[in-house]
Design a protein around this motif. Structure first.
Motif, PDB file in Angstrom:
ATOM      1  N   LYS A   3      17.569  12.177  -3.641  1.00 38.82           N
ATOM      2  CA  LYS A   3      16.494  12.463  -2.696  1.00 38.82           C
ATOM      3  C   LYS A   3      15.229  11.754  -3.146  1.00 38.82           C
ATOM      4  CE  LYS A   3      18.262  16.932  -1.378  1.00 38.82           C
ATOM      5  NZ  LYS A   3      18.002  18.356  -1.258  1.00 38.82           N
ATOM      6  N   ILE A   4      14.389  11.439  -2.197  1.00 37.91           N
ATOM      7  CA  ILE A   4      13.116  10.789  -2.490  1.00 37.91           C
ATOM      8  C   ILE A   4      12.067  11.878  -2.664  1.00 37.91           C
ATOM      9  CG2 ILE A   4      11.335   9.259  -1.593  1.00 37.91           C
ATOM     10  CD1 ILE A   4      13.498   7.816  -0.035  1.00 37.91           C
ATOM     11  N   SER A   5      11.369  11.831  -3.782  1.00 44.53           N
ATOM     12  CA  SER A   5      10.345  12.847  -4.034  1.00 44.53           C
ATOM     13  C   SER A   5       8.978  12.420  -3.507  1.00 44.53           C
ATOM     14  CB  SER A   5      10.260  13.148  -5.528  1.00 44.53           C
ATOM     15  OG  SER A   5       9.939  11.964  -6.234  1.00 44.53           O
ATOM     16  N   ALA A   6       8.805  11.133  -3.256  1.00 53.73           N
ATOM     17  CA  ALA A   6       7.538  10.620  -2.718  1.00 53.73           C
ATOM     18  C   ALA A   6       7.846   9.425  -1.830  1.00 53.73           C
ATOM     19  CB  ALA A   6       6.617  10.200  -3.859  1.00 53.73           C
ATOM     20  N   ILE A   7       6.895   9.083  -0.987  1.00 55.79           N
ATOM     21  CA  ILE A   7       7.082   7.917  -0.129  1.00 55.79           C
ATOM     22  C   ILE A   7       7.064   6.668  -1.014  1.00 55.79           C
ATOM     23  CG2 ILE A   7       6.098   6.554   1.747  1.00 55.79           C
ATOM     24  CD1 ILE A   7       4.911   9.174   2.822  1.00 55.79           C
ATOM     25  N   PRO A   8       8.116   5.838  -0.930  1.00 52.91           N
ATOM     26  CA  PRO A   8       8.169   4.634  -1.765  1.00 52.91           C
ATOM     27  C   PRO A   8       7.039   3.665  -1.442  1.00 52.91           C
ATOM     28  CG  PRO A   8      10.282   5.082  -0.734  1.00 52.91           C
ATOM     29  CD  PRO A   8       9.287   5.993  -0.104  1.00 52.91           C
ATOM     30  N   GLY A   9       6.653   2.907  -2.431  1.00 54.36           N
ATOM     31  CA  GLY A   9       5.681   1.852  -2.217  1.00 54.36           C
ATOM     32  C   GLY A   9       4.266   2.174  -2.638  1.00 54.36           C
ATOM     33  N   GLU A  13      -2.154   5.105  -8.358  1.00 58.05           N
ATOM     34  CA  GLU A  13      -3.365   5.667  -7.734  1.00 58.05           C
ATOM     35  C   GLU A  13      -3.082   6.236  -6.348  1.00 58.05           C
ATOM     36  OE1 GLU A  13      -3.767   2.200  -8.940  1.00 58.05           O
ATOM     37  OE2 GLU A  13      -4.147   3.177 -10.869  1.00 58.05           O
ATOM     38  N   GLY A  14      -1.837   6.149  -5.895  1.00 59.74           N
ATOM     39  CA  GLY A  14      -1.476   6.666  -4.585  1.00 59.74           C
ATOM     40  C   GLY A  14      -1.718   5.695  -3.442  1.00 59.74           C
ATOM     41  N   GLU A  15      -2.039   4.453  -3.763  1.00 59.35           N
ATOM     42  CA  GLU A  15      -2.286   3.442  -2.736  1.00 59.35           C
ATOM     43  C   GLU A  15      -0.995   2.694  -2.429  1.00 59.35           C
ATOM     44  OE1 GLU A  15      -5.080   1.240  -5.021  1.00 59.35           O
ATOM     45  OE2 GLU A  15      -6.813   2.342  -4.255  1.00 59.35           O
ATOM     46  N   LEU A  16      -0.840   2.282  -1.172  1.00 62.36           N
ATOM     47  CA  LEU A  16       0.335   1.495  -0.800  1.00 62.36           C
ATOM     48  C   LEU A  16       0.273   0.128  -1.454  1.00 62.36           C
ATOM     49  CD1 LEU A  16       0.903   2.169   2.992  1.00 62.36           C
ATOM     50  CD2 LEU A  16       2.444   2.681   1.119  1.00 62.36           C
ATOM     51  N   ASP A  17       1.398  -0.272  -2.028  1.00 62.23           N
ATOM     52  CA  ASP A  17       1.508  -1.573  -2.688  1.00 62.23           C
ATOM     53  C   ASP A  17       2.620  -2.346  -1.966  1.00 62.23           C
ATOM     54  OD1 ASP A  17       2.025  -3.743  -4.310  1.00 62.23           O
ATOM     55  OD2 ASP A  17       1.965  -2.585  -6.173  1.00 62.23           O
ATOM     56  N   VAL A  22       8.438  -3.849  -0.632  1.00 64.34           N
ATOM     57  CA  VAL A  22       9.428  -4.913  -0.468  1.00 64.34           C
ATOM     58  C   VAL A  22      10.552  -4.750  -1.491  1.00 64.34           C
ATOM     59  CG1 VAL A  22       9.808  -7.414  -0.690  1.00 64.34           C
ATOM     60  CG2 VAL A  22       7.853  -6.554   0.605  1.00 64.34           C
ATOM     61  N   ASN A  23      10.202  -4.484  -2.745  1.00 66.20           N
ATOM     62  CA  ASN A  23      11.221  -4.286  -3.784  1.00 66.20           C
ATOM     63  C   ASN A  23      12.111  -3.099  -3.471  1.00 66.20           C
ATOM     64  OD1 ASN A  23      10.409  -6.472  -5.335  1.00 66.20           O
ATOM     65  ND2 ASN A  23       8.952  -5.252  -6.523  1.00 66.20           N
ATOM     66  N   TRP A  24      11.503  -2.003  -2.978  1.00 73.65           N
ATOM     67  CA  TRP A  24      12.282  -0.810  -2.651  1.00 73.65           C
ATOM     68  C   TRP A  24      13.260  -1.102  -1.510  1.00 73.65           C
ATOM     69  CZ3 TRP A  24      12.357   2.336   1.781  1.00 73.65           C
ATOM     70  CH2 TRP A  24      13.121   3.500   1.639  1.00 73.65           C
ATOM     71  N   VAL A  25      12.791  -1.783  -0.469  1.00 75.97           N
ATOM     72  CA  VAL A  25      13.655  -2.115   0.670  1.00 75.97           C
ATOM     73  C   VAL A  25      14.807  -3.002   0.215  1.00 75.97           C
ATOM     74  CG1 VAL A  25      13.759  -3.370   2.871  1.00 75.97           C
ATOM     75  CG2 VAL A  25      11.869  -1.792   2.427  1.00 75.97           C
ATOM     76  N   GLN A  26      14.540  -3.974  -0.641  1.00 76.64           N
ATOM     77  CA  GLN A  26      15.602  -4.844  -1.146  1.00 76.64           C
ATOM     78  C   GLN A  26      16.644  -4.054  -1.928  1.00 76.64           C
ATOM     79  OE1 GLN A  26      13.283  -7.788  -3.240  1.00 76.64           O
ATOM     80  NE2 GLN A  26      13.244  -9.168  -1.467  1.00 76.64           N
ATOM     81  N   LYS A  27      16.206  -3.108  -2.747  1.00 76.43           N
ATOM     82  CA  LYS A  27      17.144  -2.280  -3.511  1.00 76.43           C
ATOM     83  C   LYS A  27      18.002  -1.424  -2.591  1.00 76.43           C
ATOM     84  CE  LYS A  27      14.444  -1.996  -7.748  1.00 76.43           C
ATOM     85  NZ  LYS A  27      13.673  -1.135  -8.639  1.00 76.43           N
TER      86      LYS A  27
END
Length: 95
Positions: A3-9, A13-17, A22-27
Motif C-alpha cells: 500500500k502507498i502511505s503517501a502520494i508519490p513524488g 519538504e512535502g513539495e512535488l518533485d 517520473v521515477n515512480w511511474v517508471q518503476k
C-alpha cells in the motif's frame, strides 16, 4: 500487494518533485511488465479456442448451447483486440 502511505513524488519538504514522479511511474510500469500485465490478448485467444471447440462439439446435439458458446468466443475476441491495443499503448509509453 503493498500500500502507498503517501502520494508519490513529494520530496522531504512535502513539495512535488517531477523527477521523483517520473521515477515512480517508471518503476510501476516495469513492475507491471514483470507481472505480465500489458502482454496483449493471448489469454483471451486461449479462451476463444476453448469455447469454439466446445461449440463445434455441441453444434448438432445442443445448437442453442453451441450458439451461446460461439457468442462467448466472439466476445473474447473483442476483449483480445482491446488487450492488444492496451499492450501497444503500454509498450509505446515504456519506450
Amino acid at each position: 500487494m503493498e500500500k502507498i502511505s503517501a502520494i508519490p513524488g513529494h520530496n522531504s519538504e512535502g513539495e512535488l518533485d517531477p523527477d521523483r514522479i517520473v521515477n515512480w511511474v517508471q518503476k510501476v510500469r516495469e513492475s507491471a511488465i514483470e507481472l505480465g500485465c500489458g502482454e496483449g490478448g493471448d489469454d483471451e485467444r486461449k479462451l476463444i479456442e476453448k469455447y469454439e471447440n466446445w461449440a463445434k462439439a455441441l453444434e448438432f446435439s445442443y445448437p442453442r448451447v453451441a450458439r451461446i458458446l460461439s457468442n462467448m468466443a466472439k466476445s473474447y475476441l473483442d476483449d483480445a483486440v482491446r488487450e492488444d491495443l492496451r499492450a501497444g499503448v503500454t509498450k509505446r509509453l515504456m519506450e
